[in-house]
Structure formats: structure tokens, C-alpha cells
Design a protein around this motif. Sequence first.
Motif, PDB file in Angstrom:
ATOM      1  N   ASN A  39     -29.849 -11.957 -42.119  1.00  0.00           N
ATOM      2  CA  ASN A  39     -29.507 -12.959 -41.103  1.00  0.00           C
ATOM      3  C   ASN A  39     -30.268 -12.755 -39.800  1.00  0.00           C
ATOM      4  O   ASN A  39     -30.320 -13.659 -38.959  1.00  0.00           O
ATOM      5  CB  ASN A  39     -28.007 -12.945 -40.821  1.00  0.00           C
ATOM      6  CG  ASN A  39     -27.191 -13.508 -41.967  1.00  0.00           C
ATOM      7  OD1 ASN A  39     -27.689 -14.341 -42.732  1.00  0.00           O
ATOM      8  ND2 ASN A  39     -25.951 -13.077 -42.099  1.00  0.00           N
ATOM      9  N   THR A  40     -30.821 -11.564 -39.614  1.00  0.00           N
ATOM     10  CA  THR A  40     -31.609 -11.277 -38.409  1.00  0.00           C
ATOM     11  C   THR A  40     -33.020 -10.856 -38.814  1.00  0.00           C
ATOM     12  O   THR A  40     -33.624  -9.988 -38.187  1.00  0.00           O
ATOM     13  CB  THR A  40     -30.940 -10.179 -37.565  1.00  0.00           C
ATOM     14  OG1 THR A  40     -30.593  -9.068 -38.413  1.00  0.00           O
ATOM     15  CG2 THR A  40     -29.691 -10.693 -36.887  1.00  0.00           C
ATOM     16  N   LEU A  41     -33.535 -11.473 -39.870  1.00  0.00           N
ATOM     17  CA  LEU A  41     -34.832 -11.115 -40.413  1.00  0.00           C
ATOM     18  C   LEU A  41     -35.920 -11.178 -39.346  1.00  0.00           C
ATOM     19  O   LEU A  41     -36.022 -12.152 -38.609  1.00  0.00           O
ATOM     20  CB  LEU A  41     -35.178 -12.066 -41.566  1.00  0.00           C
ATOM     21  CG  LEU A  41     -36.412 -11.713 -42.401  1.00  0.00           C
ATOM     22  CD1 LEU A  41     -36.185 -10.411 -43.160  1.00  0.00           C
ATOM     23  CD2 LEU A  41     -36.716 -12.845 -43.390  1.00  0.00           C
ATOM     24  N   GLY A  42     -36.709 -10.121 -39.259  1.00  0.00           N
ATOM     25  CA  GLY A  42     -37.777 -10.054 -38.273  1.00  0.00           C
ATOM     26  C   GLY A  42     -37.337  -9.627 -36.902  1.00  0.00           C
ATOM     27  O   GLY A  42     -38.162  -9.490 -35.996  1.00  0.00           O
ATOM     28  N   LYS A  43     -36.027  -9.398 -36.744  1.00  0.00           N
ATOM     29  CA  LYS A  43     -35.491  -9.016 -35.436  1.00  0.00           C
ATOM     30  C   LYS A  43     -34.686  -7.718 -35.537  1.00  0.00           C
ATOM     31  O   LYS A  43     -33.763  -7.498 -34.773  1.00  0.00           O
ATOM     32  CB  LYS A  43     -34.605 -10.140 -34.889  1.00  0.00           C
ATOM     33  CG  LYS A  43     -35.339 -11.471 -34.737  1.00  0.00           C
ATOM     34  CD  LYS A  43     -34.407 -12.576 -34.290  1.00  0.00           C
ATOM     35  CE  LYS A  43     -35.144 -13.903 -34.183  1.00  0.00           C
ATOM     36  NZ  LYS A  43     -34.244 -15.009 -33.761  1.00  0.00           N
ATOM     37  N   ASN A  44     -35.055  -6.891 -36.493  1.00  0.00           N
ATOM     38  CA  ASN A  44     -34.286  -5.671 -36.761  1.00  0.00           C
ATOM     39  C   ASN A  44     -34.984  -4.404 -36.284  1.00  0.00           C
ATOM     40  O   ASN A  44     -34.583  -3.296 -36.661  1.00  0.00           O
ATOM     41  CB  ASN A  44     -34.009  -5.565 -38.271  1.00  0.00           C
ATOM     42  CG  ASN A  44     -33.071  -6.646 -38.772  1.00  0.00           C
ATOM     43  OD1 ASN A  44     -32.008  -6.868 -38.204  1.00  0.00           O
ATOM     44  ND2 ASN A  44     -33.481  -7.349 -39.823  1.00  0.00           N
ATOM     45  N   GLY A  45     -36.031  -4.560 -35.491  1.00  0.00           N
ATOM     46  CA  GLY A  45     -36.854  -3.413 -35.132  1.00  0.00           C
ATOM     47  C   GLY A  45     -36.156  -2.325 -34.348  1.00  0.00           C
ATOM     48  O   GLY A  45     -36.598  -1.174 -34.346  1.00  0.00           O
TER      49      GLY A  45
END
Length: 632
Positions: A234-240
Motif C-alpha cells: 500500500n506504500t509501494l516505493g515509499k518504504n525507504g
Amino acid sequence: MKRLFSIYKSVAVTFVLGLSLTMATSCTDYLDKAPESDISAADAFKNFKNFQGFTEELYLCMPDFCRGYWTTSWNWGDDDIMAVGINYHMSYKVDQGDFWGWQREFDGWGSGFMEPNATFDPNDRFKRGLWPAAWYGIRKCNVGLENMDLMTAASQEEKNAVKGQLLFFRGWFHFMLMQYFGGLPYLDAPVAPDQAMTLPRESYKACADKAAKDFREAADLLPIDWDKSSVGSNTLGKNGFRINKITALAYLGKNYLWAASPLMKNIDEKMNVLNPNASTYEYDAEYAKKAADALGELLALVEGGRTQYKLVDFENYSDLFYTWNKNMLPPGSTESILRAIPENAWQNSHYGVFTEFGGYILTGGQSFSMPTANYVNYYGMANGLPLDDPESGFDKTHPWKDRDPRFYHDIVYDGVQVVEGTIDPESNRYANLYTGGTYRDDTKESRTGYFLYKFIPMLANNYDMGSTYMKLYIDVPYLRLADCYLMYAEAAAAAGGASYKASNCPLTAVQAVNKIRERAGVAEVAAKFTGDNHKFMDEVRRERAVELAFEGHRFNDLRRWLLLDKAPYNKKTSQEFIRVGEFDPKNPKDNQVSGWEEKTILTRNFTQKHWWLPLKKKDTSLYPDMFQNPGW
């Protein structure tokens, strides 16, 4: 207590934090809510979205140590020195032996990230000090862990992800306190508000064992990459920024290595150093092997290409620490493993960070901090040898020539062009850092002969960047991959020498060091150092000093190595020299100098009590088993 959610009544909401984490509202926000907005503990914890919202406030409890105030200090070792007149930052206080300075009661707003404000607010970096944040975070972890059975509407993977984060943060907050204060009560359950606090301080290793248990279980529960797991979809690409298996393994190894270190090997349960003359090379071999195993497991995953992490190519080395004009892309690239969460997309404090290093001529503001000459001298030669090695080729008349490439990246030395645009007088286009030069001033410019530009671009000055500093994003990570290679090398060397290899790792100790050197374009560790483990350990430590320079590690390294009070590590020096011959602005590396000598600026008069920071007097007066650290 288990079914009461009175301390952390919060509703999961989503808002953007850097890479957009889903965070929870703070309990201070709750105080403004109407009573009918209360939700039950069963609702608050029942599913992943709600429980993750509760959990993610823990990320905001991490102090932003390089931006704890408009200007701050986070290097308290022999690595930097404050300008004359800057007597309110913790670096200055440490130089004076005033370790009380970390506390707000003793003007602690200048303590950097330990306790910058009398109040705590996880949503305000100025009020997010380590001491209050850690205890708040530990309690939050324990409340969450105690209520895991209420997470009924969730998959096993979702339960594992939440529990793994809670366990990691419980271990991390304890570890962060332990490395400064020694063994403390290890809180693994919530303490009721009406319950008297009577838990005794534990030995350092007892705390380390409990932290290790939390880190190990967290590593077993968490995904390597949230983007490749269902919980992160659900937060793909924003999990860094999220804690993962690699983060947990890294701190499992670091926790064990610290427990193995000479200081921790030679203290008793009261934090007294049993043998202040113990060898700096005397490690606890059992803990060193545990550290090597944990870090070896991590490096095996990285070397096998099974993680999102890899060492950044040296041509992009700056991406680890700052980005400019990249739409506020967070720095760190593929190497940052743990970093603090920014408050918002940009902060004026980025301006504060670059002005505190730049100097008055460049920024119009006072230079707060500059590298010491004694520390800059750890940057050896490109051939891999230290400056004082008779075969290094170092020439005092051409001191900038053939140096370690990281020297040229991190350090502004005499003659370097620092301004591209128009500047008057024209001579100030170049850093005049020779003795008596325009860039040498104890109060406004450099008092050591060097500037630090590791964390800021050369354009960070009023002539080139100007108001566009708002496009600059500076971030000094808590831990990055290069640190893991070097911690593994140290642990493996302590366990068995340069050729030691953990059973689960493809690298020996010396191969791990050489991976970092190869990235920087520096020659491998010379064979004459690998046959003698003391000499090899010296090279491991020098490599650590250079690669991780000014990233906040040196103070704790010197302490755990039992070197903080020893010469030459207790001295801070300037580099004195004059230019001779024809100055070539196009090739400053080749410029000639004379009169090359170090001048001692100060000597830090430390005693045994300086192995640990003092605890708060009000805390040590609560009950006898919460005793003060020795000498304070």
C-alpha cells in the motif's frame, strides 16, 4: 494495563514524512479531541492499518541528531573543534570535560540530540531529544507488544511486521542509551503510572543480551524489502525509511561488537573500569564472534544480491549525505540503512547545517565547527598507507598530493576553489587556509587550516547557491552499509585476526576492509599490517575514522576502545604552514608549502569518570539501585 490504552489513545492516520510513512497522531493531539471520539483498545489494535499507525510514531521518536537545533554538534571525539566563542554546543562542553552539558538542566539546549529542550514532542525536532524519546519509545513498544493478541483482523505477515518493528525499536532505544550511560534497567513490560519504579540498573552485558534477543527476533520477523512484501504494497516505493531485516541484523551486530569492546570487557556491574590500563586490543572474543556472525549474515545477503543495499559508486559518494536541486530526494541512495525521519519536505535547518561549516566569507555567518588537523591526518595516501609510514610517500612540502580520494571529497584544504560566481576580492575565490590567510580566523572562519565539506556541496555559499538552499536536502545517517563492513572487520579481527571469516560470510576481516577501500580508489591494506593483529586493528580503526568521518561515531569509538583519555586522542590541533612557490589555482593538489607543523589548540583532561555520561540527579535519587555513574 494491557486493556487500557490511556497513554497512547490515538487513531491511525496517514500523512507525508519524507518518503511518506503512515504515522499515528500524537497523544498531545488527542487531548484536544472530544470524549466521544475515543476508540477502544480492541479497535485500535485490531488490524494492520490501525496497529501500524500506532507503531509508526516510533519513527518520530528518533532524534534528528544533525538538525536538533538550527545549529548543533554531534561530533564529540577528537574529530572537530568549535570556533572560539561557541561555548554552548556539546562539543565545546565535552572538550572542557563537562559531560553534565547533555542535560537541559545544565544548558542542555546545546547538547545536540541528547536533550535539546525541556519538553518532549515527537513531532518537533527541537523537542525530540534521545533521553526523553527513548523512554517514551520503550514504553510505546511495550504497550504494543503487550497488546499483540488484539491484532485479530490481520495476516501472519502483518503481525510479524508490526511485532518486528516494536522489538527492534525496544532494542534500539535501549542500545542508544547504553552506549552513552552504560547498563540501565531493561524495560520489557509497561510500568503502570501508579507503580513505583524499582528496577535496578543491570550490567552492560546483561542489557546487551536482552537487546540482542530483541534485535534477533526482529530480524527473523521483518522483511528484507518492504516493497517486495504484501505489508508494504500500500506504500509501494515509499518504504525507504522503514525498519527491515537488514536494519535489525546491523544493530544486532553493532550491539554485540560494543559489548565485546575493551571498555565493556573491563567494567563491573557498577560501571567501574576494573583495569584502566587494560589493553585497547583486549576484546571479549565470545561477543566478538557473535558480532561477526550477525554482521556476516547481513553481508552474505548483500554480497549475494538478495537485498536492496549495495555500496554507492564513489563518483556518487555525495549522494549518501546530500542532494541538491533533485526535488528534495532524500540522500542515502542504496547505502543508508537507518536515518531519522524529516519533519517535512524541506527545513530551514538545512541552511543551518551548511552555514555552520562554511565560514563567514562564504555564508555571511560564523563558522561553528571545523575538522581538527590531528583527525585530518588519518586520511592517508592513495597507496593505502598512513601518512606516518616511512613508505607512504607523504611529502610535507606537497601535503595535498596523492592523498586518499576521500580527503579531496570531505576536506577543503588550502587553495581549493570554493566560489564559482563573482566574489570581491577575487583572491577569496580560493580557500586561503595557510597560516594568516583570509580563511584563517578563530572566531569566524577556520582555526585549524581546514573546512569540512563532506555533508555540503561546494555551491553551499551565498555567491553560488544563495536562496536556492531550499533545494538542498542534507541527511547524516545513523548507520549505513559501509559501517557494517567495517564493524564486521573489527569483530572478525577481534575474534581471530585479519584472515578470520565468520562461517556464514564470504569475506575475511581484511577483505571487508578492502571492499571499502576499493570503492574509494585506495590501495588494499598492506601485507605488513595483516600479519600482526594489533597493527591490523590499527588499520581497521583508521579506515573507520576516514570512511565514517564526522558522522557521529568517533566519540563512542574512542570510549569503547579505552582511548578517550590517552594521547594523542585527547589532543586537538591546527595545521600551520605558509605557501611558497607559484600558486596554481587550477591544481591545488600540487601547490607547495613550507613550515609544516601541527600546533596543539587544546588538550582534553579526562579521567576515568569520562568513560560514561552522568545520569540525571533526579533519576539517581529515586531509589538506591538507580545509582549514578562513577565519579559523577
